[in-house]
Design a protein around this motif. Structure first.
Motif, PDB file in Angstrom:
ATOM      1  N   VAL A   1      -2.018   2.544  12.089  1.00 55.59           N
ATOM      2  CA  VAL A   1      -2.446   3.409  10.984  1.00 55.59           C
ATOM      3  C   VAL A   1      -2.588   4.851  11.465  1.00 55.59           C
ATOM      4  N   ASP A   2      -3.127   5.032  12.678  1.00 57.33           N
ATOM      5  CA  ASP A   2      -3.243   6.383  13.253  1.00 57.33           C
ATOM      6  C   ASP A   2      -1.868   7.020  13.401  1.00 57.33           C
ATOM      7  N   ALA A   3      -0.896   6.228  13.873  1.00 63.70           N
ATOM      8  CA  ALA A   3       0.458   6.756  14.060  1.00 63.70           C
ATOM      9  C   ALA A   3       1.082   7.142  12.721  1.00 63.70           C
ATOM     10  N   LEU A   4       0.849   6.327  11.679  1.00 62.78           N
ATOM     11  CA  LEU A   4       1.367   6.648  10.353  1.00 62.78           C
ATOM     12  C   LEU A   4       0.707   7.919   9.818  1.00 62.78           C
ATOM     13  N   ALA A   5      -0.610   8.049  10.025  1.00 64.60           N
ATOM     14  CA  ALA A   5      -1.321   9.248   9.566  1.00 64.60           C
ATOM     15  C   ALA A   5      -0.779  10.499  10.247  1.00 64.60           C
ATOM     16  N   ALA A   6      -0.516  10.417  11.547  1.00 62.80           N
ATOM     17  CA  ALA A   6       0.035  11.555  12.270  1.00 62.80           C
ATOM     18  C   ALA A   6       1.424  11.911  11.741  1.00 62.80           C
ATOM     19  N   TYR A   7       2.201  10.879  11.417  1.00 59.99           N
ATOM     20  CA  TYR A   7       3.542  11.107  10.872  1.00 59.99           C
ATOM     21  C   TYR A   7       3.448  11.821   9.529  1.00 59.99           C
TER      22      TYR A   7
ATOM     23  N   THR B   1       0.828  -1.214   0.000  1.00 60.65           N
ATOM     24  CA  THR B   1       0.000   0.000   0.000  1.00 60.65           C
ATOM     25  C   THR B   1       0.855   1.255   0.000  1.00 60.65           C
ATOM     26  N   VAL B   2       1.893   1.293   0.823  1.00 62.77           N
ATOM     27  CA  VAL B   2       2.769   2.468   0.895  1.00 62.77           C
ATOM     28  C   VAL B   2       3.455   2.712  -0.450  1.00 62.77           C
ATOM     29  N   ASP B   3       3.700   1.650  -1.203  1.00 60.54           N
ATOM     30  CA  ASP B   3       4.340   1.782  -2.510  1.00 60.54           C
ATOM     31  C   ASP B   3       3.475   2.557  -3.500  1.00 60.54           C
ATOM     32  N   LYS B   4       2.202   2.750  -3.174  1.00 58.51           N
ATOM     33  CA  LYS B   4       1.285   3.512  -4.033  1.00 58.51           C
ATOM     34  C   LYS B   4       1.250   4.997  -3.664  1.00 58.51           C
ATOM     35  N   LEU B   5       2.125   5.411  -2.763  1.00 58.75           N
ATOM     36  CA  LEU B   5       2.071   6.770  -2.230  1.00 58.75           C
ATOM     37  C   LEU B   5       2.121   7.830  -3.326  1.00 58.75           C
ATOM     38  N   ASP B   6       2.991   7.628  -4.330  1.00 57.78           N
ATOM     39  CA  ASP B   6       3.116   8.611  -5.407  1.00 57.78           C
ATOM     40  C   ASP B   6       1.838   8.723  -6.225  1.00 57.78           C
ATOM     41  N   LYS B   7       1.062   7.653  -6.271  1.00 58.28           N
ATOM     42  CA  LYS B   7      -0.134   7.632  -7.117  1.00 58.28           C
ATOM     43  C   LYS B   7      -1.381   8.094  -6.369  1.00 58.28           C
ATOM     44  N   VAL B   8      -1.544   7.683  -5.102  1.00 59.06           N
ATOM     45  CA  VAL B   8      -2.803   7.952  -4.392  1.00 59.06           C
ATOM     46  C   VAL B   8      -2.650   8.983  -3.286  1.00 59.06           C
ATOM     47  N   GLY B   9      -1.421   9.374  -2.953  1.00 64.29           N
ATOM     48  CA  GLY B   9      -1.201  10.360  -1.907  1.00 64.29           C
ATOM     49  C   GLY B   9      -1.337   9.766  -0.513  1.00 64.29           C
ATOM     50  N   THR B  10      -1.028  10.576   0.492  1.00 65.48           N
ATOM     51  CA  THR B  10      -1.057  10.084   1.862  1.00 65.48           C
ATOM     52  C   THR B  10      -2.466   9.675   2.280  1.00 65.48           C
ATOM     53  N   GLY B  11      -3.462  10.462   1.862  1.00 71.68           N
ATOM     54  CA  GLY B  11      -4.835  10.119   2.223  1.00 71.68           C
ATOM     55  C   GLY B  11      -5.261   8.788   1.648  1.00 71.68           C
ATOM     56  N   GLY B  12      -4.884   8.534   0.394  1.00 73.70           N
ATOM     57  CA  GLY B  12      -5.225   7.266  -0.233  1.00 73.70           C
ATOM     58  C   GLY B  12      -4.578   6.081   0.459  1.00 73.70           C
ATOM     59  N   VAL B  13      -3.320   6.264   0.892  1.00 73.41           N
ATOM     60  CA  VAL B  13      -2.624   5.189   1.607  1.00 73.41           C
ATOM     61  C   VAL B  13      -3.331   4.877   2.919  1.00 73.41           C
ATOM     62  N   ILE B  14      -3.667   5.905   3.678  1.00 72.89           N
ATOM     63  CA  ILE B  14      -4.324   5.702   4.968  1.00 72.89           C
ATOM     64  C   ILE B  14      -5.696   5.053   4.770  1.00 72.89           C
ATOM     65  N   ASP B  15      -6.454   5.508   3.794  1.00 70.27           N
ATOM     66  CA  ASP B  15      -7.778   4.924   3.542  1.00 70.27           C
ATOM     67  C   ASP B  15      -7.674   3.443   3.188  1.00 70.27           C
ATOM     68  N   GLU B  16      -6.703   3.099   2.357  1.00 68.82           N
ATOM     69  CA  GLU B  16      -6.562   1.688   1.965  1.00 68.82           C
ATOM     70  C   GLU B  16      -6.147   0.826   3.144  1.00 68.82           C
ATOM     71  N   LEU B  17      -5.235   1.341   3.994  1.00 72.07           N
ATOM     72  CA  LEU B  17      -4.817   0.560   5.165  1.00 72.07           C
ATOM     73  C   LEU B  17      -5.995   0.337   6.111  1.00 72.07           C
ATOM     74  N   ARG B  18      -6.825   1.353   6.269  1.00 72.17           N
ATOM     75  CA  ARG B  18      -7.997   1.183   7.147  1.00 72.17           C
ATOM     76  C   ARG B  18      -8.962   0.162   6.546  1.00 72.17           C
TER      77      ARG B  18
END
Length: 433
Positions: free
Chosen positions: A230-236, A204-221
């Motif tokens: 996931v909360d800690a990653l979002a805060a980071y 999922t993190v490998d998609k960061l360039d394509k979906v952005g931070t919000g997209g990564v967090i949404d997919e992990l949830r």
């Protein structure tokens, strides 16, 4: 209506001018790699099926073109169909990259190779991709690898040779993002992801360039990944830049971009690489990206990727894969490699045609004596010049345009009495717009 005749889907023909440009660019890449001490090797286009599907090639194994066994009988086909195992019909496969063949090559020839082996492989590979811009089913890879060097000297040499190649090719604007798999796993541990979640999270993190931070967090949830992690990653994500805009490779800047105490050995190694390249005056930009993943599962340490501001995809990449060759030898051998995506860079490069050598078209009448034309052509060839004979047409412009598009720089009209190269008046050709 005639049936269209075209190359297989995802594969291409190359007209003479395109082929000539590709070979000239490959020549620049080869000579630059050779200048940095790498030796070129060649491996077969096919490898044993079991070797290609041994878990070394990651997701690329699913894209392999398999080669059916010879001499199969109808009963063999029926048995394979009954077991729902189509792979039972294959014993070979087309290589999907050059790293797995290199590992096999080294295991086969280790006794004949130096203790630290610096290899170049430039060759086509095949993957059953869904064809799209910049992605083909047959394409050329340009790989350099260092086998037998466990220290950061391997990374330093690979980065230096790659940056020199990009510079020689005139690829302005490129930079290399760099990370370490140990840092990635350390970051995931620091945020509280369970070990058995690491692979899924990195996909999922490998998609960061394509979906952005919000997209990564949404997919992990949506995957049901550990909520607190996931909360800690979002805060980071909210507190720090994750785009590697300008994070140089120093111990201070790398450590500052990470949760406290993550992978100190890897941080030190990256900082040492940055210091060494800067001290040596190596030209090129390197930046630290804490979320650079690289999809291949065999990477064990440093990873790198070439990016260009005009493209959403990488122009090349690589990393350290210390565990692969041991699968063949039964003992661990350190290895690190870097690949330039040739098909992705070729259109970005100004054709390095010529390099000072004249290419001449001799335009002659139909009645010109063959022996006289051959004598004239031979005189130019003996001078080290490229020469083509072309019969004169009623309208010269299309003929000369085609010659210029093929890389020819001059032309001459062969008169009835011309017997020596010096008798001809050479005129410059201009490339068609």
């Amino acid at each position: 209506m005639a049936t269209p005749v075209s190359a297989p889907r995802g594969m291409r023909d190359f007209l003479p001018a395109d082929k000539a440009k590709r070979e000239r660019v490959l020549g620049v890449i080869r000579s630059t790699y050779a200048a940095h001490g790498f030796d070129e090797i060649e491996t077969p286009v096919v490898e044993d099926f079991d070797r290609l599907h041994a878990g070394l090639g990651g997701d690329n194994e699913k894209l392999a073109f398999n080669v059916m066994k010879r001499g199969l009988a109808a009963s063999d086909l029926a048995e394979a169909a009954a077991t729902d195992d189509p792979d039972a019909l294959a014993d070979l496969g087309l290589r999907f990259d050059l790293t797995v063949p290199l590992a096999r090559f080294y295991a086969t020839h280790r006794a004949a190779l130096p203790q630290v082996f610096r290899a170049v492989q430039i060759a086509p590979v095949w993957r059953a991709e869904r064809p799209q811009k910049g992605r083909y089913r047959q394409f050329v890879q340009c790989d350099i690898d260092i086998i037998g060097e466990a220290g950061i000297l391997a990374e330093i040499e690979l980065l230096t040779a790659t940056l020199a190649t990009l510079d020689t090719l005139g690829l302005a604007g490129c930079r290399i993002r760099i990370n370490d798999r140990r840092i990635l796993f350390g970051v995931l541990d620091a945020f509280g992801f369970a070990a058995d979640e690491h692979s899924s999270v990195l996909i999922t993190v490998d998609k960061l360039d394509k979906v952005g931070t919000g997209g990564v967090i949404d997919e992990l949830r949506s995957k049901g990944t550990t909520p607190a992690a996931v909360d800690a990653l979002a805060a980071y994500f909210e507190q720090t830049s994750v785009t590697a805009e300008a994070t140089p490779l120093t111990a201070t800047t790398v450590a500052a971009a990470l949760p406290e105490g993550v992978a100190p050995d890897a941080v030190t190694a990256l900082a040492s690489i940055g210091t060494a390249l800067e001290t040596a005056g190596v030209r090129g930009e390197l930046v630290f990206d804490p979320f650079l993943v690289r999809g291949m599962g065999y990477y064990t340490g440093t990873i790198f990727e070439i990016e260009h501001p005009d493209f959403s995809f990488s122009l090349g990449g690589g990393g350290r894969y210390d565990g692969m060759i041991g699968r063949f030898l039964g003992e661990q051998v350190p290895a690190c490699g870097f690949s330039i995506g040739f098909e992705r860079i070729i259109d970005l490069i100004d054709d390095p045609a010529g390099a000072g050598t004249r290419s001449i078209v001799l335009v002659h009448d139909k009645a010109a004596e063959p022996e006289r034309l051959l004598a004239l052509k031979t005189q130019f060839v003996d001078r080290g010049e490229r020469v083509r004979l072309e019969r004169r047409t009623k309208n010269l412009a299309p003929l000369l345009d085609r010659a210029a598009a093929s890389g020819f720089t001059h032309f001459a009209l062969v008169g009835r009495d011309a017997t020596r190269a010096d008798d001809l008046e050479l005129k410059e050709l201009s490339a068609p717009e």
